[in-house]
Write an enzyme that holds these catalytic residues in place. Structure first.
Site, PDB file in Angstrom:
ATOM      1  CG  ASP A   1      -2.934   8.143  -1.302  1.00 48.54           C
ATOM      2  OD1 ASP A   1      -2.808   8.667  -0.175  1.00 48.54           O
ATOM      3  OD2 ASP A   1      -2.652   6.966  -1.546  1.00 48.54           O
TER       4      ASP A   1
ATOM      5  CG  ASN B   1      -2.284  11.604   2.689  1.00 46.27           C
ATOM      6  OD1 ASN B   1      -1.724  10.753   1.993  1.00 46.27           O
ATOM      7  ND2 ASN B   1      -1.977  11.773   3.953  1.00 46.27           N
ATOM      8  CE  LYS B   2      -5.296   5.668   4.321  1.00 46.33           C
ATOM      9  NZ  LYS B   2      -6.296   4.771   3.643  1.00 46.33           N
TER      10      LYS B   2
ATOM     11  NE  ARG C   1      -0.333   1.629   3.578  1.00 39.66           N
ATOM     12  CZ  ARG C   1       0.793   2.352   3.725  1.00 39.66           C
ATOM     13  NH1 ARG C   1       1.976   1.765   3.934  1.00 39.66           N
ATOM     14  NH2 ARG C   1       0.772   3.670   3.662  1.00 39.66           N
ATOM     15  N   GLY C   2       0.238   2.400  -0.082  1.00 43.86           N
ATOM     16  CA  GLY C   2       1.012   3.633  -0.196  1.00 43.86           C
ATOM     17  C   GLY C   2       1.189   3.948  -1.676  1.00 43.86           C
ATOM     18  CB  ALA C   3       0.474   7.044  -3.566  1.00 45.90           C
TER      19      ALA C   3
ATOM     20  CD  GLN D   1      -3.415   2.750   6.719  1.00 46.00           C
ATOM     21  OE1 GLN D   1      -4.043   3.102   7.708  1.00 46.00           O
ATOM     22  NE2 GLN D   1      -3.995   2.631   5.543  1.00 46.00           N
TER      23      GLN D   1
ATOM     24  NE  ARG E   1      -6.123   0.941  -1.895  1.00 46.64           N
ATOM     25  CZ  ARG E   1      -5.495   1.484  -0.843  1.00 46.64           C
ATOM     26  NH1 ARG E   1      -4.219   1.227  -0.630  1.00 46.64           N
ATOM     27  NH2 ARG E   1      -6.155   2.270  -0.015  1.00 46.64           N
TER      28      ARG E   1
HETATM   29  O1  MRU Z   1      -4.677   3.331   2.016  1.00 41.68           O
HETATM   30  P1  MRU Z   1      -3.189   3.478   2.002  1.00 41.68           P
HETATM   31  O2  MRU Z   1      -2.507   2.919   3.188  1.00 41.68           O
HETATM   32  O3  MRU Z   1      -2.591   3.022   0.689  1.00 41.68           O
HETATM   33  O4  MRU Z   1      -3.002   5.052   2.052  1.00 41.68           O
HETATM   34  C1  MRU Z   1      -1.719   5.567   2.038  1.00 41.68           C
HETATM   35  C2  MRU Z   1      -1.651   6.987   2.349  1.00 41.68           C
HETATM   36  O5  MRU Z   1      -2.626   7.701   2.434  1.00 41.68           O
HETATM   37  C3  MRU Z   1      -0.312   7.561   2.410  1.00 41.68           C
HETATM   38  O6  MRU Z   1      -0.238   8.563   3.355  1.00 41.68           O
HETATM   39  C4  MRU Z   1      -0.033   8.080   1.005  1.00 41.68           C
HETATM   40  O7  MRU Z   1      -0.151   7.047   0.060  1.00 41.68           O
HETATM   41  C5  MRU Z   1       1.244   8.654   0.875  1.00 41.68           C
HETATM   42  S1  MRU Z   1       2.384   7.393   0.617  1.00 41.68           S
HETATM   43  C6  MRU Z   1       3.915   7.994   0.480  1.00 41.68           C
END
Ligand code: MRU
Length: 349
Positions: A236, A246-247, A45-47, A195, A88
């Site tokens: 994201d 973002n999250k 996970r994470g962009a 997370q 996603r």
């Molecule tokens: O749902 P996730 O865990 O993929 O969400 C991730 C986030 O929101 C991170 O903060 C974002 O992707 C930045 S990653 C460098």
């Protein structure tokens, strides 16, 4: 360095983020369908990490394609890309990663099939190396913005685990600490998937950066007590006007930061900037399973049948963002100009 994503001859290997922080285990996805599942179930996970993962997924699918001619391979490319693109919706890096492999395919399509396959695998591997380098550059640009000492609040995980290594927001913090700044980190736990408490705390502790986990609803009180000097988060998707997806929970933190006069920084690679989306209202927000809210592990924490909402991301309007830190430099308002300028410095966007 933590190996979040790795290409191996057997397939794409991941540290299983659903098992952290209590188990450090690895899974190898041997087909593009398994890679798609790993993204969907948040093993990875994470962009930025899912951008490179999607690229590796396409490369893996093409490498193992049974097609005997270019038309067959093109059909497979379209099918594989569609499967990965449907995993996603919010992180634009996913689509960027797929597009980069498709562009490479077009570039080498006059070559024999075996060489096309090799070129796609090499491109995906190159993207991993570039991602780490981008994070390190982001770190250098962002470290100077942080105070010489103090406390930094972060939300979710924008660290090594959200990228191929080093991290975006946590990369900025790492670089600042490496440059001698005396920083401690407050990590929002980041309900519902945790997370922050599971991943950010785990990787910062590995680096011996002093870290304190707080429940999301404690950030305002900490700011009011003067305990937070700056906020750094990842992203994201960043719209052309600087609105940041973002999250979920990031928006609340940004509003609180503005109220308390605390700088709110976003760290993200240029591949997260989506110039085709004019503002945050155009960013698709992923809705995830209700179970992430109704349960903590196996334990049910809500009454059966109650209504549940679970948007995975929110949008922070650009007026709350002090600066956007990229690998090409720091963008400031007006973002519609500064982001376009930074994006135009290279060829990726
Ligand atoms: O749902 P996730 O865990 O993929 O969400 C991730 C986030 O929101 C991170 O903060 C974002 O992707 C930045 S990653 C460098």
């Amino acid at each position: 360095m933590i190996k979040t994503v790795e290409w191996t001859d057997a397939g794409v290997r991941f540290i299983d983020q659903t098992k952290l922080p209590t188990e450090e285990t690895y899974v190898t996805c041997k087909s593009y369908e398994e890679v798609a599942d790993a993204i969907r179930t948040m093993i990875v996970r994470g962009a930025p990490a899912i951008g490179v993962t999607a690229a590796m997924g396409v490369a893996l699918g093409i490498r193992d394609s049974q097609a005997t001619d270019l038309d067959g391979l093109k059909c497979d490319l379209a099918r594989i890309s569609d499967v990965l693109a449907a995993t996603r919706p919010t992180a634009v890096n996913l689509f960027w990663g797929i597009r980069r492999i498709r562009n490479k395919f077009d570039e080498v399509s006059s070559q024999p099939l075996a060489q096309i396959k090799q070129a796609l695998v090499a491109e995906a591997q190159r993207m991993l190396v570039e991602d780490i380098a981008a994070n390190q550059a982001m770190g250098q640009h962002g470290a100077v913005l942080l105070p010489a000492s103090g406390a930094i609040l972060t939300h979710c995980n924008a660290g090594a685990l959200a990228t191929c290594g080093y991290g975006t927001a946590l990369g900025v913090i790492r670089a600042a600490v490496d440059s001698g700044k005396k920083l401690q980190v407050f990590a929002d736990e980041t309900r519902p998937f945790l997370q922050g408490s599971r991943l950010t705390a785990w990787e910062l502790m590995k680096d011996q950066i002093p870290t304190t986990v707080i429940a999301d609803n404690m950030a305002g009180a900490m700011m009011r007590q003067g305990k937070i000097d700056a906020v750094v988060v990842g992203a994201d998707r960043i719209a052309a006007n600087g609105d940041v997806a973002n999250k979920i929970g990031t928006y609340s933190v940004a509003v609180l930061a503005k109220e308390h006069g605390i700088p709110f920084y976003v760290a993200a690679p240029i591949s997260t900037v989506d110039l085709d989306t004019p503002d945050g209202d155009g960013i698709p927000i992923e809705q995830r399973s209700a179970r992430e809210v109704t349960h903590m592990g196996e334990r049910q924490v809500t009454p059966a049948g109650v209504g549940i909402e679970n948007p995975a991301f929110d949008v922070t309007p650009h007026k709350y963002v002090t600066a956007i830190i990229t690998e090409r430099g720091v963008a400031r308002a007006p973002y519609s100009e500064s982001l376009r300028e930074l994006a135009g410095m290279g060829v990726e966007v």
